[in-house]
Design a protein around this motif. Structure first.
Motif, PDB file in Angstrom:
ATOM      1  N   HIS A 158       0.857  -1.193   0.000  1.00 49.37           N
ATOM      2  CA  HIS A 158       0.000   0.000   0.000  1.00 49.37           C
ATOM      3  C   HIS A 158       0.890   1.240   0.000  1.00 49.37           C
ATOM      4  N   CYS A 203      -6.435   4.800   1.523  1.00 46.28           N
ATOM      5  CA  CYS A 203      -6.878   3.966   2.642  1.00 46.28           C
ATOM      6  C   CYS A 203      -8.083   4.577   3.351  1.00 46.28           C
ATOM      7  N   THR A 221     -11.329   1.494   3.597  1.00 46.55           N
ATOM      8  CA  THR A 221     -10.400   0.449   4.034  1.00 46.55           C
ATOM      9  C   THR A 221     -11.013  -0.935   3.864  1.00 46.55           C
ATOM     10  N   LYS A 224     -10.568  -1.931   0.363  1.00 45.20           N
ATOM     11  CA  LYS A 224      -9.184  -2.334   0.071  1.00 45.20           C
ATOM     12  C   LYS A 224      -8.879  -3.715   0.656  1.00 45.20           C
ATOM     13  N   CYS A 243      -1.782   5.315   7.458  1.00 41.07           N
ATOM     14  CA  CYS A 243      -2.298   4.180   6.689  1.00 41.07           C
ATOM     15  C   CYS A 243      -2.162   2.922   7.541  1.00 41.07           C
ATOM     16  N   GLN A 246      -4.775   2.757  10.064  1.00 41.34           N
ATOM     17  CA  GLN A 246      -6.060   2.527   9.408  1.00 41.34           C
ATOM     18  C   GLN A 246      -6.238   1.049   9.046  1.00 41.34           C
ATOM     19  N   PHE A 247      -5.150   0.382   8.670  1.00 43.39           N
ATOM     20  CA  PHE A 247      -5.240  -1.046   8.343  1.00 43.39           C
ATOM     21  C   PHE A 247      -5.184  -1.916   9.597  1.00 43.39           C
TER      22      PHE A 247
END
Lengths: 318, 208
Positions: A158, A203, A221, A224, A243, A246-247
């Motif tokens: 990413h 994201c 997200t 993704k 990011c 966020q993941f």
């Protein structure tokens, strides 16, 4: 003259205050590569390019420039580990280098705290330093696990938006839609970068969206993650702590909020690039911050990285 | 389709276009409403944000956009700016529109809270719990990072700069509250977007 082999390390907020293993791993990996990252004493928030810049552009520019002057006093170019900090500092530096009026305005305010912007340093993302300054070949030569014992995991890369765009003031050329430098860096470690649908998409965290509309932000997200899972990846590699958050935290949140809209709960390990690189250079998981602090609750990594470490262990033994 | 009376185009005074041009975005007239921006917008897929509509409303001087949430749905991914066939810096224009909205007193409460954190600590995401210090220590780092968190003098500098640029006035914080003694005029922040806050706060998520 800016000296070689040393950079001013800009920490930002999310890395030192929430994801400190990124700071620890990056410092150690760069040291191993012969580069010293010097702390920027007294630096503040960059300030975030979508959030604070959205509230008042001049204030954003003044505070960002104050951070630049700390690196100017260090006399080393800036290295950032965060796409947001990279965006703010790079764009502030670009604006002041190209607009005398803005430069005068900022220097008027900075004079009140005995600072002034000279324009004597550059702003780089650590990925730019790795890819352009150190170079892919040199990294490949240093990788311990690449020839016989391959790490060989299936990775979802990413990039994050502010690393790439606006492309006019980024070092990657005009191609902001399908770059491959980060895929190359991941593959240099022996892993395989897996193509997935809408790989270059946002994201969803930035631009003050996460702070105000968490559900909307997480829906980016969710999409993704769905695409990553469909491609059968074993880990996500990020180069930005926001990011990353966020993941990582995002998967826990998505598993609750979108319970009815996902096939099964997500649990894909999220790894920052320098952690993966460190492993490939022969460092152990502890050195690159891949061991979780089990004493503390409510701290990252929120998604277990055990499966990732188990697979790494198997690959290296086999 | 836009549902405006056609004569609005000739009758309205356009302070939005004037403001954008004054700020250096002279290209605002060049938008041809092709829709490439909306077509590539990941936020527009799931929200009311339609970038093309924002651009058209700017051209028409329809200031509703400043009091509506749409401009705050932009995640600043810059896809529209990259793809615009007229090379308009659309994302930067949206950021500038946000500035205008804030000047008019339109700001979401969560954003105001972020601003306060930043004004008082120098960090948008500060160390606000001792577990973060312990976590740093676990990874072999100094408990407190070498940022404004470690240097009172530098935090003081940041606060003085925020007062110098009048950012504290914008978000209704008195300079004395920040520990800096100087008289400033205090303005009022309207919280007209309150209805959206409750929605957001319905989410009971462990806050990082």
């Amino acid at each position: 003259m800016v000296q070689d082999k040393k950079y001013s390390l800009f920490l930002g907020c999310v890395i030192p205050n929430r994801y400190p293993f990124i700071e620890a791993a990056t410092k150690k990996v760069f040291q191993k590569l012969g580069i010293t990252l010097v702390d920027m004493e007294g630096a503040s928030c960059c300030p975030a390019p979508g959030v604070f810049r959205g509230f008042d552009i001049d204030t954003w520019l003044i505070i960002a420039t104050r951070n630049l002057t700390i690196a100017e006093n260090n006399n080393y170019d800036i290295a950032t580990m965060c796409n947001g900090c990279y965006g703010s500092l790079l764009e502030a530096d670009h604006q002041l280098k190209s607009d005398v009026e803005k430069r005068n305005m900022v220097n008027y305010h900075l004079s009140k705290v005995n600072r002034s912007y000279k324009g004597s340093i550059k702003v780089k993302h650590i990925i730019e330093i790795l890819y352009k300054d150190i170079g892919l070949d040199k990294i490949k030569n240093r990788v311990k696990y690449g020839r016989k014992n391959k790490l060989d995991l299936r990775i979802a890369v990413h990039y994050g938006c502010h690393l790439l765009k606006p492309s006019e003031i980024r070092p990657w050329g005009k191609d902001s839609e399908t770059p491959h430098f980060l895929d190359d860096l991941v593959e240099a470690t022996g892993c395989k970068s897996i193509n997935y649908l809408d790989k270059y998409r946002c994201c969803g965290a930035a631009g003050a969206v996460r702070s105000a509309f968490k559900e909307i932000s997480l829906d980016f997200t969710r999409e993704k993650l769905t695409n990553m899972r469909a491609a059968g990846v074993e880990a996500i590699i990020t180069v930005c702590p926001f990011c990353h958050l966020q993941f990582d935290l995002g998967q826990i949140e998505i598993n609750k909020i979108f319970k009815d809209r996902i096939d099964a709960p997500f649990n894909i390990p999220v790894i920052y690039y320098t952690q993966l690189l460190g492993l490939a250079l022969g460092m152990n998981p502890e050195e690159v911050g891949l061991i979780k602090d089990k004493e503390l609750s409510g701290v990252p990594p929120f998604i277990s990285i055990e499966p990732f470490l188990t697979k790494i262990g198997e690959k290296l033994e086999g | 389709m836009l549902d405006y009376e056609p004569d609005i185009i000739t009758n309205c005074t356009n302070t939005l276009v004037d403001s954008l041009k004054e700020a250096g975005y002279s290209e605002v007239d060049a938008c041809i409403q092709c829709g490439t921006c909306s077509g590539g917008c990941p936020s527009g897929e799931r929200t009311a944000l339609k970038v093309r509509t924002i651009m058209r409303k700017v051209q028409l001087g329809i200031e509703d956009i400043l009091s509506e949430n749409d401009i705050w749905y932009c995640s600043t991914c810059y896809t529209c700016l990259e793809r615009c066939p007229r090379k308009l810096p659309i994302t930067d224009m949206i950021i500038f529109l946000r500035n205008l909205a804030v000047q008019k007193g339109f700001m979401l409460k969560s954003h105001l809270d972020l601003c306060k954190k930043f004004c008082f600590s120098g960090h948008g995401v500060p160390i606000d719990d001792k577990k973060w210090k312990e976590l740093r220590e676990f990874y072999g780092l100094k408990k407190v990072p070498p940022t404004v968190h470690s240097h009172e003098k530098d935090l003081d500098e940041v606060k003085r700069l925020l007062i110098s640029s009048k950012f504290n006035e914008l978000i209704n914080i008195d300079s004395e509250e920040l520990g800096i003694k100087k008289k400033v005029k205090v303005s009022i922040v309207e919280e007209t977007l309150e209805k959206y806050i409750t929605e957001e706060e319905k989410l009971k998520i462990s806050k990082i």
